[in-house]
Scaffold this active site. Structure first.
Site, PDB file in Angstrom:
ATOM      1  N   HIS A   1     -87.040  13.513 -18.803  1.00  0.00           N
ATOM      2  CA  HIS A   1     -85.926  13.562 -17.840  1.00  0.00           C
ATOM      3  C   HIS A   1     -84.580  13.486 -18.558  1.00  0.00           C
ATOM      4  O   HIS A   1     -83.596  14.077 -18.109  1.00  0.00           O
ATOM      5  CB  HIS A   1     -86.017  12.415 -16.825  1.00  0.00           C
ATOM      6  CG  HIS A   1     -86.948  12.685 -15.689  1.00  0.00           C
ATOM      7  ND1 HIS A   1     -86.828  13.772 -14.853  1.00  0.00           N
ATOM      8  CD2 HIS A   1     -88.014  11.987 -15.232  1.00  0.00           C
ATOM      9  CE1 HIS A   1     -87.777  13.738 -13.939  1.00  0.00           C
ATOM     10  NE2 HIS A   1     -88.522  12.661 -14.147  1.00  0.00           N
TER      11      HIS A   1
ATOM     12  N   HIS B   1     -92.896  11.301 -20.031  1.00  0.00           N
ATOM     13  CA  HIS B   1     -92.397  11.833 -18.751  1.00  0.00           C
ATOM     14  C   HIS B   1     -90.940  11.403 -18.532  1.00  0.00           C
ATOM     15  O   HIS B   1     -90.082  12.226 -18.191  1.00  0.00           O
ATOM     16  CB  HIS B   1     -93.296  11.332 -17.612  1.00  0.00           C
ATOM     17  CG  HIS B   1     -92.888  11.793 -16.246  1.00  0.00           C
ATOM     18  ND1 HIS B   1     -93.655  12.636 -15.492  1.00  0.00           N
ATOM     19  CD2 HIS B   1     -91.791  11.507 -15.489  1.00  0.00           C
ATOM     20  CE1 HIS B   1     -93.036  12.857 -14.330  1.00  0.00           C
ATOM     21  NE2 HIS B   1     -91.914  12.171 -14.304  1.00  0.00           N
ATOM     22  N   GLU B   2     -90.659  10.114 -18.748  1.00  0.00           N
ATOM     23  CA  GLU B   2     -89.294   9.607 -18.514  1.00  0.00           C
ATOM     24  C   GLU B   2     -88.305  10.133 -19.557  1.00  0.00           C
ATOM     25  O   GLU B   2     -87.177  10.505 -19.218  1.00  0.00           O
ATOM     26  CB  GLU B   2     -89.286   8.084 -18.468  1.00  0.00           C
ATOM     27  CG  GLU B   2     -90.120   7.479 -17.354  1.00  0.00           C
ATOM     28  CD  GLU B   2     -89.909   8.109 -15.985  1.00  0.00           C
ATOM     29  OE1 GLU B   2     -88.768   8.516 -15.665  1.00  0.00           O
ATOM     30  OE2 GLU B   2     -90.893   8.226 -15.230  1.00  0.00           O
TER      31      GLU B   2
ATOM     32  N   CYS C   1     -93.771  12.783  -9.543  1.00  0.00           N
ATOM     33  CA  CYS C   1     -92.402  12.429  -9.913  1.00  0.00           C
ATOM     34  C   CYS C   1     -91.631  12.044  -8.661  1.00  0.00           C
ATOM     35  O   CYS C   1     -91.758  12.700  -7.629  1.00  0.00           O
ATOM     36  CB  CYS C   1     -91.757  13.633 -10.601  1.00  0.00           C
ATOM     37  SG  CYS C   1     -90.060  13.375 -11.136  1.00  0.00           S
TER      38      CYS C   1
END
Length: 185
Positions: free
Chosen positions: A157, A153-154, A110
Site C-alpha cells: 500500500h 500486503h501493507e 483488503c
C-alpha cells in the site's frame, strides 16, 4: 476514532501513489494517527465494537488507506503458529526476502476493496523488515508465512500496489512458481 467511513476505497488515486517517508522522530500528530490506526484494528476484531460501528475486521492498515500519503502501517494479528503481532511502524521496508514464495489458499482481502476478488497472490515466504515502532525504537522483524504475507500486503500500500495487482489475470488460481500455501498443513 477511525471507522469504515474513513477508509479510502479502490479507485482513489492516493492508493496508487508511492507514500512519502515520515520524518523521524515522528511528530505527535503522526504518532497519534498511527495509534488511531492500531486502535481501529483492535476495534475491528472486537465483535461488540465492530458490530456497533459496522467495522470490517482487519489485521493491517496503511496510512494511504485513510487518505494520508505517509509511510506508516499498523498491524494487529496472530499468525498460524500463535505468534502475536501488534504495533505501528514508521517507514517499514523489506531489507531481504526468500526466493521461495507463498500464498494464502483462500486469497487476500483488503479494507479498501468492497468486492471479493478471488485468486492466489504470490508473496515471499520469508522477509526481514526494518522500521521504527510506535515507541520510537528501531526494530528488525524476521517473518515467515502469514506474518510475512500481512506485512507485504501493507507495505505494498505504501508503494501504490494493491493485492490484486499480483493475481494472474488469465488463471487466478494458477499456483505461483516455487510456492506453497502458508495456511494449509
Amino acid at each position: 476514532m477511525i471507522t469504515m467511513d474513513d477508509i479510502v476505497r479502490e479507485g482513489n488515486p492516493i492508493l496508487e501513489e508511492v507514500a512519502k517517508e515520515v520524518a523521524l522522530p515522528a511528530t505527535e500528530q503522526d504518532s497519534a494517527t498511527l495509534h488511531e490506526m492500531l486502535e481501529f484494528l483492535k476495534n475491528s476484531q472486537d465483535q461488540e465494537i465492530a458490530e456497533k460501528y459496522q467495522l470490517r475486521p482487519g489485521v493491517g492498515i496503511a496510512a494511504p488507506q485513510i487518505g494520508l500519503s505517509k509511510r506508516m502501517i499498523a498491524i494487529h494479528f496472530e499468525d498460524f503458529d500463535g505468534n502475536f503481532y501488534s504495533d505501528g511502524l514508521f517507514n517499514p521496508r523489506i531489507v531481504s526476502h526468500s526466493v521461495e514464495k507463498t500464498f494464502l489458499s483462500s486469497g487476500e482481502g483488503c479494507l479498501s476493496v468492497d468486492r471479493e476478488i478471488q485468486g492466489y497472490v504470490p508473496r515471499y515466504a520469508r522477509i526481514t523488515v526494518k522500521a521504527i515502532n510506535l515507541a520510537g525504537e528501531p526494530i528488525k522483524l524476521r517473518l515467515r508465512g502469514y506474518a510475512a504475507v500481512v506485512l507485504q500486503h501493507e507495505i505494498d500500500h505504501l508503494n501504490g500496489l494493491m493485492f490484486y495487482d499480483y493475481i494472474n489475470e488469465n488463471n487466478p488460481f494458477l499456483k505461483p512458481d516455487n510456492a506453497k500455501p502458508c495456511d494449509v498443513d
